[in-house]
Enzyme design. Structure first.
Site, PDB file in Angstrom:
ATOM      1  N   LYS A  53      66.782 -43.704 -59.749  1.00 27.86           N
ATOM      2  CA  LYS A  53      68.122 -44.153 -60.154  1.00 27.86           C
ATOM      3  C   LYS A  53      68.116 -45.648 -60.474  1.00 27.86           C
ATOM      4  O   LYS A  53      68.742 -46.092 -61.435  1.00 27.86           O
ATOM      5  CB  LYS A  53      69.134 -43.840 -59.036  1.00 27.86           C
ATOM      6  CG  LYS A  53      69.428 -42.342 -58.918  1.00 27.86           C
ATOM      7  CD  LYS A  53      70.262 -42.001 -57.687  1.00 27.86           C
ATOM      8  CE  LYS A  53      70.404 -40.487 -57.551  1.00 27.86           C
ATOM      9  NZ  LYS A  53      71.218 -40.066 -56.406  1.00 27.86           N
ATOM     10  N   GLN A  97      72.795 -42.082 -50.841  1.00 24.15           N
ATOM     11  CA  GLN A  97      71.930 -40.932 -51.100  1.00 24.15           C
ATOM     12  C   GLN A  97      72.109 -39.892 -49.986  1.00 24.15           C
ATOM     13  O   GLN A  97      72.073 -40.219 -48.808  1.00 24.15           O
ATOM     14  CB  GLN A  97      70.466 -41.398 -51.173  1.00 24.15           C
ATOM     15  CG  GLN A  97      69.499 -40.335 -51.639  1.00 24.15           C
ATOM     16  CD  GLN A  97      69.741 -39.874 -53.067  1.00 24.15           C
ATOM     17  OE1 GLN A  97      70.120 -40.660 -53.933  1.00 24.15           O
ATOM     18  NE2 GLN A  97      69.538 -38.589 -53.324  1.00 24.15           N
ATOM     19  N   ASP A 120      79.353 -41.156 -57.798  1.00 24.92           N
ATOM     20  CA  ASP A 120      78.966 -39.761 -57.542  1.00 24.92           C
ATOM     21  C   ASP A 120      80.147 -38.813 -57.759  1.00 24.92           C
ATOM     22  O   ASP A 120      79.957 -37.606 -57.921  1.00 24.92           O
ATOM     23  CB  ASP A 120      78.517 -39.594 -56.079  1.00 24.92           C
ATOM     24  CG  ASP A 120      77.013 -39.737 -55.892  1.00 24.92           C
ATOM     25  OD1 ASP A 120      76.264 -39.365 -56.810  1.00 24.92           O
ATOM     26  OD2 ASP A 120      76.601 -40.203 -54.815  1.00 24.92           O
TER      27      ASP A 120
HETATM   28  N1  GUN Z   1      71.446 -35.880 -52.996  1.00 28.19           N
HETATM   29  C1  GUN Z   1      71.229 -34.833 -53.815  1.00 28.19           C
HETATM   30  N2  GUN Z   1      71.996 -34.929 -54.928  1.00 28.19           N
HETATM   31  C2  GUN Z   1      72.707 -36.073 -54.795  1.00 28.19           C
HETATM   32  C3  GUN Z   1      73.657 -36.717 -55.629  1.00 28.19           C
HETATM   33  O1  GUN Z   1      74.024 -36.261 -56.711  1.00 28.19           O
HETATM   34  N3  GUN Z   1      74.157 -37.889 -55.149  1.00 28.19           N
HETATM   35  C4  GUN Z   1      73.792 -38.400 -53.945  1.00 28.19           C
HETATM   36  N4  GUN Z   1      74.374 -39.528 -53.546  1.00 28.19           N
HETATM   37  N5  GUN Z   1      72.911 -37.817 -53.158  1.00 28.19           N
HETATM   38  C5  GUN Z   1      72.370 -36.660 -53.592  1.00 28.19           C
END
Ligand code: GUN
Length: 285
Positions: A53, A97, A120
């Site tokens: 990311k 995360q 998110d």
């Molecule tokens: N863990 C798995 N998918 C995601 C996501 O889309 N966002 C976040 N913050 N954690 C994740």
């Protein structure tokens, strides 16, 4: 002829649009959009996602920062950091995360992140706005799926859509977006009776079940569009939730795994971060 929907190529186009948008934002506002990713603990998969990311954000010209907190971090400690980031004018997007280790709990975290910086789209404010049909940060995976459907010229109005999976991250927002696009939507899940027959009624079948190759060829209506959100690590490598070879014999269009939905999820975090930056300065370009 079955169309293989090339998520990788479409995501590349999305990233390029975002990079252009970031440059225009910087020109207009004298700063670049900023994304902060927080990881609690040292889960290796989370570390890889966080790194990707950050690289994605930097590649399109954003400022990206990763914050690593030790396992055992309390909610109060995390809340303090989230308050600081909320007050930081250079931070447009914040994500924590998932999954998070105990004693942290995801609902408290989602509720703590300011909706405008919640890239998110998991916070109650954004979930509520999406439900109400108001402007919101939409979770990245379903947002990316809608773009794939649009790029593949899949008409949704009046169609029968079936979403397998009811998570807050994918299934539920996916259903809301499809409803907003005038599809008639059924959400199926692990307790749904006679899932194969239900799936076989779908003009558009979105599968976010988390079980490798669960959807077989005979679950797919002839000519249907099949979107596979699954990413299951198996002894045979990465597999989707759909048995691709079988399903692609009947589908009109289908996403592969890898190279379908996954790259779009990554790209839409960038879209949301740029949108957050614009929204914070009242720039609706
Ligand atoms: N863990 C798995 N998918 C995601 C996501 O889309 N966002 C976040 N913050 N954690 C994740």
């Amino acid at each position: 002829m079955t169309t293989i929907i090339d998520g990788k190529a479409i995501a590349e186009a999305v990233r390029s649009e975002v990079a252009d948008g970031v440059a225009a934002f910087a020109e207009a506002h004298g700063r670049t959009p900023g994304l902060v990713g927080i990881q609690v603990g040292d889960d290796p998969a989370s570390e890889i996602y966080q790194r990707m990311k950050q690289e994605d954000a930097e590649a399109c010209g954003m400022v990206a920062r990763r914050i690593q907190l030790p396992a055992g971090t309390s909610q109060a400690e995390l809340d303090q950091l989230l308050d600081e980031l909320d007050a930081d004018a250079g931070v447009d997007g914040i994500l924590v995360q998932l999954p998070v280790p105990e004693p942290l709990e995801e609902p408290q975290i989602a509720a703590k992140i300011a909706a405008v910086k919640d890239v998110d789209g998991f916070s109650p404010g954004n979930v509520g706005r999406l439900l109400r049909g108001e402007p919101a940060h939409v979770p990245c995976t379903p947002a990316g799926v809608m773009r794939l459907l649009s790029e593949a010229d899949v008409a949704l109005e009046g169609t029968r859509a079936v979403v397998i999976g009811r998570s807050v991250i994918v299934g539920k927002p996916m259903a809301l977006l499809l409803i907003a696009a005038n599809a008639t939507v059924t959400v199926a899940h692990s307790r749904t009776k006679d899932l194969p027959a239900l799936a076989a009624e779908a003009d558009v079948l979105v599968v976010a079940a988390g079980r490798a190759e669960m959807v077989r060829g005979d679950w797919v209506k002839e000519g249907a569009t099949v979107i596979d959100v699954g990413t299951n690590r198996t002894d045979d490598g990465l597999k989707g939730d759909v048995a691709f070879d079988e399903a692609s014999e009947r589908a009109g269009a289908i996403t592969p795994v890898p190279g379908g939905v996954g790259p779009m999820t990554r790209a839409y975090l960038l879209v949301n971060t740029l949108a957050a930056a614009r929204r914070r300065v009242g720039d609706d370009s």
